[in-house]
Design a protein around this motif. Structure first.
Motif, PDB file in Angstrom:
ATOM      1  N   GLY A   1     -10.508  45.576  59.816  1.00  0.00           N
ATOM      2  CA  GLY A   1     -11.941  45.794  59.994  1.00  0.00           C
ATOM      3  C   GLY A   1     -12.734  44.508  59.827  1.00  0.00           C
ATOM      4  N   LEU A   2     -12.334  43.664  58.858  1.00  0.00           N
ATOM      5  CA  LEU A   2     -12.993  42.371  58.662  1.00  0.00           C
ATOM      6  C   LEU A   2     -12.805  41.477  59.877  1.00  0.00           C
ATOM      7  N   LEU A   3     -11.594  41.483  60.426  1.00  0.00           N
ATOM      8  CA  LEU A   3     -11.300  40.664  61.608  1.00  0.00           C
ATOM      9  C   LEU A   3     -12.112  41.127  62.814  1.00  0.00           C
ATOM     10  N   LEU A   4     -12.162  42.432  63.020  1.00  0.00           N
ATOM     11  CA  LEU A   4     -12.911  42.971  64.155  1.00  0.00           C
ATOM     12  C   LEU A   4     -14.403  42.668  64.036  1.00  0.00           C
ATOM     13  N   ARG A   5     -14.935  42.761  62.834  1.00  0.00           N
ATOM     14  CA  ARG A   5     -16.356  42.476  62.652  1.00  0.00           C
ATOM     15  C   ARG A   5     -16.651  40.980  62.805  1.00  0.00           C
TER      16      ARG A   5
ATOM     17  N   ALA B   1     -19.668  45.700  77.663  1.00  0.00           N
ATOM     18  CA  ALA B   1     -18.853  46.044  78.828  1.00  0.00           C
ATOM     19  C   ALA B   1     -17.649  45.118  78.836  1.00  0.00           C
ATOM     20  N   VAL B   2     -16.463  45.661  78.650  1.00  0.00           N
ATOM     21  CA  VAL B   2     -15.266  44.856  78.412  1.00  0.00           C
ATOM     22  C   VAL B   2     -14.280  44.974  79.562  1.00  0.00           C
ATOM     23  N   GLU B   3     -13.725  43.830  79.958  1.00  0.00           N
ATOM     24  CA  GLU B   3     -12.572  43.813  80.866  1.00  0.00           C
ATOM     25  C   GLU B   3     -11.454  43.056  80.180  1.00  0.00           C
TER      26      GLU B   3
ATOM     27  N   ASP C   1     -14.657  53.574  62.979  1.00  0.00           N
ATOM     28  CA  ASP C   1     -14.902  54.628  63.970  1.00  0.00           C
ATOM     29  C   ASP C   1     -14.028  54.511  65.214  1.00  0.00           C
ATOM     30  N   VAL C   2     -12.985  53.694  65.167  1.00  0.00           N
ATOM     31  CA  VAL C   2     -12.101  53.504  66.317  1.00  0.00           C
ATOM     32  C   VAL C   2     -10.686  53.949  65.964  1.00  0.00           C
TER      33      VAL C   2
ATOM     34  N   GLY D   1     -10.949  44.664  72.408  1.00  0.00           N
ATOM     35  CA  GLY D   1     -11.747  45.170  73.524  1.00  0.00           C
ATOM     36  C   GLY D   1     -12.316  46.556  73.288  1.00  0.00           C
ATOM     37  N   VAL D   2     -11.500  47.459  72.752  1.00  0.00           N
ATOM     38  CA  VAL D   2     -11.975  48.825  72.514  1.00  0.00           C
ATOM     39  C   VAL D   2     -13.020  48.832  71.402  1.00  0.00           C
ATOM     40  N   TRP D   3     -12.798  48.030  70.373  1.00  0.00           N
ATOM     41  CA  TRP D   3     -13.781  47.926  69.286  1.00  0.00           C
ATOM     42  C   TRP D   3     -15.136  47.457  69.826  1.00  0.00           C
TER      43      TRP D   3
END
Length: 421
Positions: free
Chosen positions: A270-274, A305-307, A251-252, A296-298
């Protein structure tokens, strides 16, 4: 008599090791169980390397390589291994280097998975570097790890060079006009970006021919290279189409540009992000070395809340565009990781360059961050960062390996570190 024997083990960088007298010969494209006879050898990087060898008896670990250039091209050292054996050996190599036993998740797709390829354009051929030969180039007709469309891309390039008479790069003389062709694909969007890296600006008729031959591209760049270093980098000028292509991971949506880094395997991303998400805890997240906001966006899409902090101003600009595109709660700013004041964060995500964190590791040690998620494709750098710095304040809680790089010895590690009590 030529050295002969069985490959018993692999080096840390995935080369077969043959015991010969009191020493070791490193043999590329061989695996444990192979019986080989080595012909010529040469010294390279402080090691004795096989310049040619004969495979006398194949290992039971071997599978069928699909690419006709396998064994010469430097892109796929392990394509001759069965995929399940690649994963097993990657896990063993990672454990040998770091001391961490971790499960490995295979790539959902192991052919045509790369979303970028840099084809070198030389007087000796157009394609990829020959393994172990800095002046050798494999004149490609296909690339089974990059794209089914590789023959189309290379045909367009060769026809364009033939019509315009532009000179390919001479690796010995370090002279010429056209040096690289970079092609990026959005695997889930179907969008294509073509970027020609050249040592000259295009005349209008050359630019027009470039647009004609690559009319299938959604984004078309000509990058001016002002120095002779052998890498696919230059100052890009948009000659046609859109300034970015898009890739969509679940969804990104991410924007991709010639000057921004993006993970090369869209199918395994996707596996890495999860995996990163699974180790992230709390509400406030610091994304060090944030790049274009891949992590960060994921995470912001999932309510964190991401910086983010990134040294490259252009990458920060793209990250901000990705924030707007995905409508998420994340802020990205330009800064050096080792100079970043680390305040009140629950989790810090770090995805440093290959050299590792170094000085930035001490900032984390002195911070109050409870959890660090360390992402790395260089286990030696992680080990040094942990043993020399992070171990003072953190313990290794968990780890998972994601195979972002099928048919190579490389693997992406995600390590969860928890602050010691």
């Amino acid at each position: 008599m030529p050295p002969k024997g069985e490959i018993k083990a692999l080096s840390g960088d995935g080369l077969g090791m043959l015991k010969a007298g009191d020493g070791i010969i490193h043999v590329p494209f061989t695996y444990p169980g192979d019986v080989v006879s080595v012909g010529r050898t040469r010294r390279r990087f402080g090691r004795r390397m096989a310049a040619d060898f004969e495979l006398i008896e194949p290992s039971r670990l071997r599978g069928s390589a699909r690419c006709l250039h396998f064994g010469k091209c430097g892109g796929c050292l392990w394509q001759g291994l069965k995929y399940k054996e690649q994963l097993r050996l990657k896990s063993k190599l990672f454990e040998r280097i770091t001391g961490i036993s971790a499960p490995v998740k295979g790539s959902p797709q192991i052919w045509n998975f790369r979303n970028v390829s840099n084809f070198i354009v030389t007087t000796g051929g157009i394609g990829l570097k020959e393994y172990g030969n800095p002046l050798g180039v494999v004149n490609l007709s296909e690339c089974r790890t990059f794209s089914k469309r590789t023959p189309e891309y290379l045909h367009a390039l060769r026809a364009f060079l033939s019509e315009t008479g532009l000179e390919p790069w001479d690796l010995k003389r370090k002279a010429g006009e056209i040096h690289y062709l970079q092609v990026r694909e959005g695997k889930f969007t179907g969008e294509v970006m073509v970027n020609l890296i050249a040592h000259t600006k295009p005349l209008e008729e050359v630019a027009e021919a470039f647009r004609d031959y690559f009319s299938f591209a959604d984004s078309l760049y000509w990058s001016l290279k002002t120095e002779g270093r052998d890498d696919p980098r230059g100052e890009p000028e948009l000659l046609g189409g859109e300034p970015f292509i898009r890739e969509r991971i679940e969804d990104v949506t991410y924007l991709i540009h010639p000057n921004s880094f993006f993970q090369t395997n869209s199918y395994a991303l996707g596996l890495l992000l999860r995996a990163v998400e699974g180790f992230t805890n709390g509400e406030k997240v610091l994304d060090l070395y944030s790049g274009v906001g891949t992590f960060g966006v994921w995470l912001a899409k999932r309510g964190f809340a991401v910086e983010g902090v990134e040294l490259n101003p252009f990458a920060v600009e793209v990250a901000r565009k990705n924030v707007e595109l995905n409508v998420v709660n994340a802020r990205f700013r330009v800064g050096r990781a080792e100079e970043t004041p680390i305040g009140d964060y629950d989790t810090a995500i770090v995805d440093p360059p290959r050299k590792g964190l170094r000085e930035a590791a001490e900032l984390l040690v002195k911070s109050g961050v409870e959890r660090v998620v360390y992402v790395s494709c260089n286990p030696k750098a992680f080990r040094l960062d942990y043993e020399n710095h992070l171990k003072k304040a953190y313990r290794i809680e968990d780890a998972i390996l994601i195979d972002m790089f099928p048919h190579t010895p490389h693997v992406e590690a995600v390590v969860e570190l928890r602050r010691k009590i």
